[in-house]
Design an enzyme around this catalytic site. Structure first.
Site, PDB file in Angstrom:
ATOM      1  N   LYS A 191       0.840  -1.194   0.000  1.00 18.63           N
ATOM      2  CA  LYS A 191       0.000   0.000   0.000  1.00 18.63           C
ATOM      3  C   LYS A 191       0.878   1.249   0.000  1.00 18.63           C
ATOM      4  CE  LYS A 191      -1.774   2.613   3.099  1.00 18.63           C
ATOM      5  NZ  LYS A 191      -1.676   3.902   2.365  1.00 18.63           N
ATOM      6  N   CYS A 299      13.523  10.561   6.570  1.00 18.63           N
ATOM      7  CA  CYS A 299      13.504  10.049   7.945  1.00 18.63           C
ATOM      8  C   CYS A 299      14.867  10.168   8.603  1.00 18.63           C
ATOM      9  CB  CYS A 299      13.009   8.618   7.965  1.00 18.63           C
ATOM     10  SG  CYS A 299      13.835   7.595   6.747  1.00 18.63           S
TER      11      CYS A 299
HETATM   12  P1  NAI Z   1       1.938   8.159   8.282  1.00 20.17           P
HETATM   13  O1  NAI Z   1       2.785   7.373   9.205  1.00 20.17           O
HETATM   14  O2  NAI Z   1       0.536   8.409   8.665  1.00 20.17           O
HETATM   15  O3  NAI Z   1       1.921   7.464   6.854  1.00 20.17           O
HETATM   16  C1  NAI Z   1       2.750   6.423   6.426  1.00 20.17           C
HETATM   17  C2  NAI Z   1       1.917   5.318   5.800  1.00 20.17           C
HETATM   18  O4  NAI Z   1       1.119   4.692   6.804  1.00 20.17           O
HETATM   19  C3  NAI Z   1       0.944   5.790   4.739  1.00 20.17           C
HETATM   20  O5  NAI Z   1       0.896   4.830   3.713  1.00 20.17           O
HETATM   21  C4  NAI Z   1      -0.375   5.830   5.480  1.00 20.17           C
HETATM   22  O6  NAI Z   1      -1.481   5.677   4.656  1.00 20.17           O
HETATM   23  C5  NAI Z   1      -0.247   4.644   6.389  1.00 20.17           C
HETATM   24  N1  NAI Z   1      -1.077   4.663   7.600  1.00 20.17           N
HETATM   25  C6  NAI Z   1      -1.580   5.736   8.249  1.00 20.17           C
HETATM   26  N2  NAI Z   1      -2.282   5.334   9.319  1.00 20.17           N
HETATM   27  C7  NAI Z   1      -2.214   3.983   9.356  1.00 20.17           C
HETATM   28  C8  NAI Z   1      -2.727   2.986  10.236  1.00 20.17           C
HETATM   29  N3  NAI Z   1      -3.433   3.300  11.306  1.00 20.17           N
HETATM   30  N4  NAI Z   1      -2.443   1.713   9.968  1.00 20.17           N
HETATM   31  C9  NAI Z   1      -1.699   1.369   8.905  1.00 20.17           C
HETATM   32  N5  NAI Z   1      -1.212   2.260   8.037  1.00 20.17           N
HETATM   33  C10 NAI Z   1      -1.452   3.557   8.266  1.00 20.17           C
HETATM   34  O7  NAI Z   1       2.668   9.523   8.002  1.00 20.17           O
HETATM   35  P2  NAI Z   1       1.985  10.869   7.467  1.00 20.17           P
HETATM   36  O8  NAI Z   1       0.703  11.119   8.173  1.00 20.17           O
HETATM   37  O9  NAI Z   1       1.957  10.802   5.998  1.00 20.17           O
HETATM   38  O10 NAI Z   1       3.035  11.922   7.965  1.00 20.17           O
HETATM   39  C11 NAI Z   1       3.005  12.364   9.315  1.00 20.17           C
HETATM   40  C12 NAI Z   1       4.377  12.583   9.821  1.00 20.17           C
HETATM   41  O11 NAI Z   1       5.069  11.351   9.877  1.00 20.17           O
HETATM   42  C13 NAI Z   1       5.251  13.445   8.964  1.00 20.17           C
HETATM   43  O12 NAI Z   1       5.064  14.779   9.259  1.00 20.17           O
HETATM   44  C14 NAI Z   1       6.610  12.970   9.307  1.00 20.17           C
HETATM   45  O13 NAI Z   1       7.071  13.628  10.467  1.00 20.17           O
HETATM   46  C15 NAI Z   1       6.428  11.520   9.632  1.00 20.17           C
HETATM   47  N6  NAI Z   1       6.818  10.646   8.530  1.00 20.17           N
HETATM   48  C16 NAI Z   1       7.956   9.936   8.642  1.00 20.17           C
HETATM   49  C17 NAI Z   1       8.363   9.130   7.612  1.00 20.17           C
HETATM   50  C18 NAI Z   1       9.610   8.353   7.710  1.00 20.17           C
HETATM   51  O14 NAI Z   1      10.097   7.873   6.698  1.00 20.17           O
HETATM   52  N7  NAI Z   1      10.181   8.171   8.875  1.00 20.17           N
HETATM   53  C19 NAI Z   1       7.638   9.031   6.372  1.00 20.17           C
HETATM   54  C20 NAI Z   1       6.407   9.770   6.366  1.00 20.17           C
HETATM   55  C21 NAI Z   1       6.050  10.554   7.407  1.00 20.17           C
END
Ligand code: NAI
Ligand code: MG
Length: 803
Positions: A191, A299
């Site tokens: 996904k 990240c």
């Molecule tokens: P997110 O963690 O919500 O999204 C990442 C993935 O998880 C997406 O595919 C999303 O659809 C999915 N997801 C969301 N809720 C879920 C759930 N309950 N169960 C399973 N999958 C779920 O990150 P988001 O909201 O896009 O960004 C929020 C913050 O997260 C950003 O501001 C950033 O600080 C951080 N982030 C960190 C990343 C990293 O690589 N460490 C990547 C993306 C965001």
């Protein structure tokens, strides 16, 4: 129009846009509307949502919000395809992965343009970094498929991998997830993030084009609800997630007790350490790559510059000058350095945190030029005068914002660097190799880049320490996430004294007659205390618990440990952290010495075992003999579980070093009270961890009898701490404890679930038995590499060399 003389005078860059025509044509071919790609074919579009170009806010296409029914369909397709995919064999899978690598290269331009359109990242990055790394990942893992039989003997695929990825590197994260899963014989349901679905859908089309068997890769789009449905699906055997720490926690809780394998790659607040002998011009370009690469939405972004006091002002000055020359704008312009932020919600988050930084008293600096007014842009931003405890020094901003702090001594640099809940990466800059290699092992981070930053390769593992998650992607270390011991190998069946058998015999003993109580005075005389910090200490509660022999008589008493005792034990284990720095040779010597001292008291232990368990003397002798052998095994392993030097394709030596996890809680098996205790506490100790152990609840005296053996064996105090008492209750306290770095649990199904659930607080690594017994008497299942792997984490240290 600007005239040629004017251009010569200003030397300004003109626009050099990459054509979007092939990308637009691809979108048009799909009517800018996408279903899911399941079982090798497109489904009809369902409920749709927009995917937007962040550089101008325009809708690129509409994609399907996959429902739980869609998720189910995809899992069913993956399951149907899995046996055939595994049966293809290593070479068969290798050919497919190779074909995918070639397809990525053939379509590199289209892939990078679609990526930049959908994500807003500069075309220079998608074209020169993301897409080439994607191809490299498939090539490298074609190799692992080919070699799997030889390199991972006795291993088989986990089964169906549910993979959830973020929006910052949509295609690269897809490759990091799909390539190792496919190489090792798994099939996947992937996904992508809701902001960036397009390249995953395009990749699905490439799978079709290369003739990948239907159902091996399934791509379902949708937001967090779709992700949650995938996590919850009982047909999924493994979840691999990259994204926010917050969602990582939710997934840890959601998968607790399900037996699903889990790897999490989460956030970071990575230090970028500059020593005063560093080459400052290189450092400045390093900072550009560390925090302005992908608009800082990385990240492992180097978001905290730690500069040694002497050079801090000069670095600040040089950095500001460089920031003035960065070019922000249309991501499709080949001369642009900084593209757009993914979405308004992320822009708001950046703005809020920047405001917070100013409120908290830090000084903000931004270049004089302004951002494009169309689309979602944010300028490169530098904060100075930042307090280490302030919000912007602690919270992941995930934007082009860097904070700068200074330090005096290397020791202070390490302390500041590690002053974070995260541990994804670190880079350090110094011309002194001795200093650099002294600091690298002291940093709590999965990747350490010396005089470089944000370098990635398929041959090197990437992943976090602490709350940055667990598991590795890339390198041989990354393959373990997708394999398990083949049935009937390694893991073994329930032993002769499996928990069930224990439960029954206890019930029988209980039913027969209540155990006779000994006079109080005699009982006190035979109460074993707790073993904390190398001393025998009374339990905080002042209470003790009786231990019964096979005939139901009280054979002794042990202390009834509580929360306070656990706290003290964890503190003692932390205080003993010097054990990690002891040489492996020394650790081996200590374990041999324990064996020697145990051998000297062999008869007492044999008698104790026979008396408590009701087994024969011969069986007792057998267990003690096995215990001695196990001590020898881990003494042997202490200096042999070494790392690798990865072949990364840069001028680099990349050192993959197994490091201890830190303080480990070990809930030892109920069965085999001596052998099981040693089998589960020795591997962590041999690897340099310190341990808080809860021994067998039924027969704890075999562990408490060891106190004197330990006292006479030169094991430094605090390396092994033993707390007796109500096991499940104490296990829960340890699982929730923020200063425990990892936990092993051998016990019930419910207890396993509880440990996994409670571990979500600090995201400690867990390894639980889910109620399955282990043949502790087996030299295959009861000891060896899988124990060492679970007692260590791999750190990759990148050391570049010259021309
Ligand atoms: P997110 O963690 O919500 O999204 C990442 C993935 O998880 C997406 O595919 C999303 O659809 C999915 N997801 C969301 N809720 C879920 C759930 N309950 N169960 C399973 N999958 C779920 O990150 P988001 O909201 O896009 O960004 C929020 C913050 O997260 C950003 O501001 C950033 O600080 C951080 N982030 C960190 C990343 C990293 O690589 N460490 C990547 C993306 C965001
Ligand atoms: Mg988009």
């Amino acid at each position: 129009m600007t005239s040629i003389p004017e251009i010569f005078a200003s030397m300004a860059y003109g626009p050099a846009p990459e054509s979007t025509k092939p990308a637009e044509a691809w979108l048009e071919r799909h009517d800018r509307t996408f279903g899911l790609h399941v079982g090798g074919a497109w489904t009809d579009p369902g409920e749709l949502f927009d995917t937007v170009n962040p550089a101008n806010g325009r809708v690129l296409a509409r994609v399907t919000q996959a429902s739980p029914t869609d998720v189910d369909r995809a899992v069913v397709a993956a399951r149907a395809a899995q046996p055939g995919w595994w049966a293809l064999g290593g070479h068969g899978r290798a050919r497919h992965l190779y074909a995918l690598a070639r397809a990525v290269q053939r379509h590199a331009r289209l892939l990078s343009v679609v990526e930049s359109l959908d994500n807003g990242k500069p075309i220079r990055e998608s074209r020169d970094i993301d897409v080439p790394l994607v191809a490299r990942h498939f090539y490298h893992h074609a190799g692992w498929a080919q070699l799997m039989d030889r390199e991972l003997p006795g291993m088989e695929p986990v089964g169906i991998a549910g993979q959830i990825i973020p929006w910052n590197f949509p295609l690269l994260m897809l490759a990091w997830k799909i390539a190792p899963a496919l190489a090792t014989g798994n099939t996947v349901v992937l996904k992508p993030a809701e902001f960036t679905s397009l390249t995953a859908l395009l990749f699905a089309e490439l799978c079709e084009e290369t003739g990948l068997p239907a159902g091996v890769v399934n791509v379902i789009t949708g937001d967090g609800r779709t992700g949650a449905a995938l996590v919850a699906h009982p047909g999924v055997d493994k979840i691999a997630f990259t994204g926010s720490t917050e969602v990582g926690r939710l997934i840890r809780v959601a998968t607790a007790g399900t037996g699903k394998k889990l790897s999490l790659e989460l956030g970071g607040k990575s230090p970028f350490i500059v020593f005063d002998d560093a080459d400052l011009d290189s450092v400045v370009e390093g900072v550009v790559d560390a925090i302005w690469f992908n608009q800082g939405q990385v990240c492992c972004a180097g978001s905290r510059i730690l500069a040694q006091e002497g050079i801090a002002p000069r670095l600040e000055e040089k950095l500001k000058a460089r920031m003035e020359t960065l070019r922000i704008g249309d991501p499709l312009d080949k001369a642009v350095d900084i593209g757009a932020i993914i979405a308004p919600v992320q822009l708001d988050k950046i703005r809020e945190l920047v405001e917070k930084g100013e409120e908290e008293g830090a000084q903000l600096w931004q270049p004089v030029w302004s951002c494009p007014s169309e689309g979602y842009f944010y300028p490169p931003t530098l904060f100075t005068g930042v307090a280490p405890a302030s919000t912007i020094a602690q919270v992941e901003i995930f934007g082009p914002v860097v904070v700068m702090m200074s330090f005096r001594t290397p020791a202070e640099a390490v302390e500041l660097a590690n002053n974070t809940r995260y541990g994804l990466a670190a880079s350090l800059w110094s011309e002194n190799i001795n200093l650099a290699l002294d600091i690298a092992p002291k940093l709590k981070a999965g990747s350490v880049w010396i005089n470089c930053t944000n370098v990635f390769d398929a041959a090197a593992g990437f992943g976090g320490y602490r709350e940055s998650g667990f598991g590795r992607e890339g390198g041989k270390e990354g393959l373990w996430e997708y394999v398990k011991a083949a049935e009937g190998r390694g893991r073994g069946d329930a032993g002769k004294y499996a928990p069930d058998a224990v439960g029954k015999s206890r019930a029988k003993a209980g039913a027969a007659s209540p155990p006779p109580r000994l006079p109080a005075a005699a009982a006190i005389d035979r109460t074993s205390k707790l073993y904390i910090g190398g001393a025998q200490v009374r339990p905080d509660s002042g209470y003790s618990l009786p231990v019964h022999d096979a005939a139901g008589r009280v054979a002794g008493e042990v202390g009834q440990g509580n929360r306070k005792d656990i706290r003290n034990a964890v503190e003692a284990a932390h205080a003993a952290s010097g054990w990690a720095r002891a040489t492996a040779h020394l650790r081996a010597q200590v374990l041999y010495y324990v064996a020697e001292n145990l051998a000297a008291r062999r008869d007492e232990f044999v008698a104790r075992l026979a008396n408590l368990t009701g087994r024969s003397k011969k069986q007792g002798q057998e267990e003690v003999a096995l215990a001695l052998s196990r001590l020898f095994s881990y003494a042997a392993w202490a200096d042999k579980w070494d790392g690798r030097v990865h072949h990364t394709p840069y001028r680099n030596v990349t050192l993959a070093m197994p490091e201890p996890l830190g303080v480990m809680a070990v809930v030892c098996p109920e069965e085999w009270p001596l052998l099981g205790f040693l089998s589960t506490t020795l591997p962590p100790i041999a690897m340099g961890n310190t341990v808080v152990a809860l021994p067998s609840g039924r027969w704890p005296l075999l562990a408490t009898d060891l106190y004197q053996v330990l006292d006479t064996s030169d094991l430094p105090k605090g390396v092994l701490n033993i707390v007796t008492g109500p096991r499940e209750e104490l296990a829960a306290i340890l699982a929730a404890h923020d200063d425990v770095d990892a936990m092993w649990y051998w016990g019930t199904v419910e207890g396993s679930a509880e440990v996994e659930r409670l571990s979500a607080g600090n995201l400690k690594q867990t390894w639980v038995s889910h109620g399955r017994g282990v043949r502790w008497d087996s030299g295959v299942g009861g000891e060896g590499e899988r124990f060492l792997r679970h007692a260590t984490q791999v750190k990759n240290v990148w050391v570049p060399y010259g021309e």
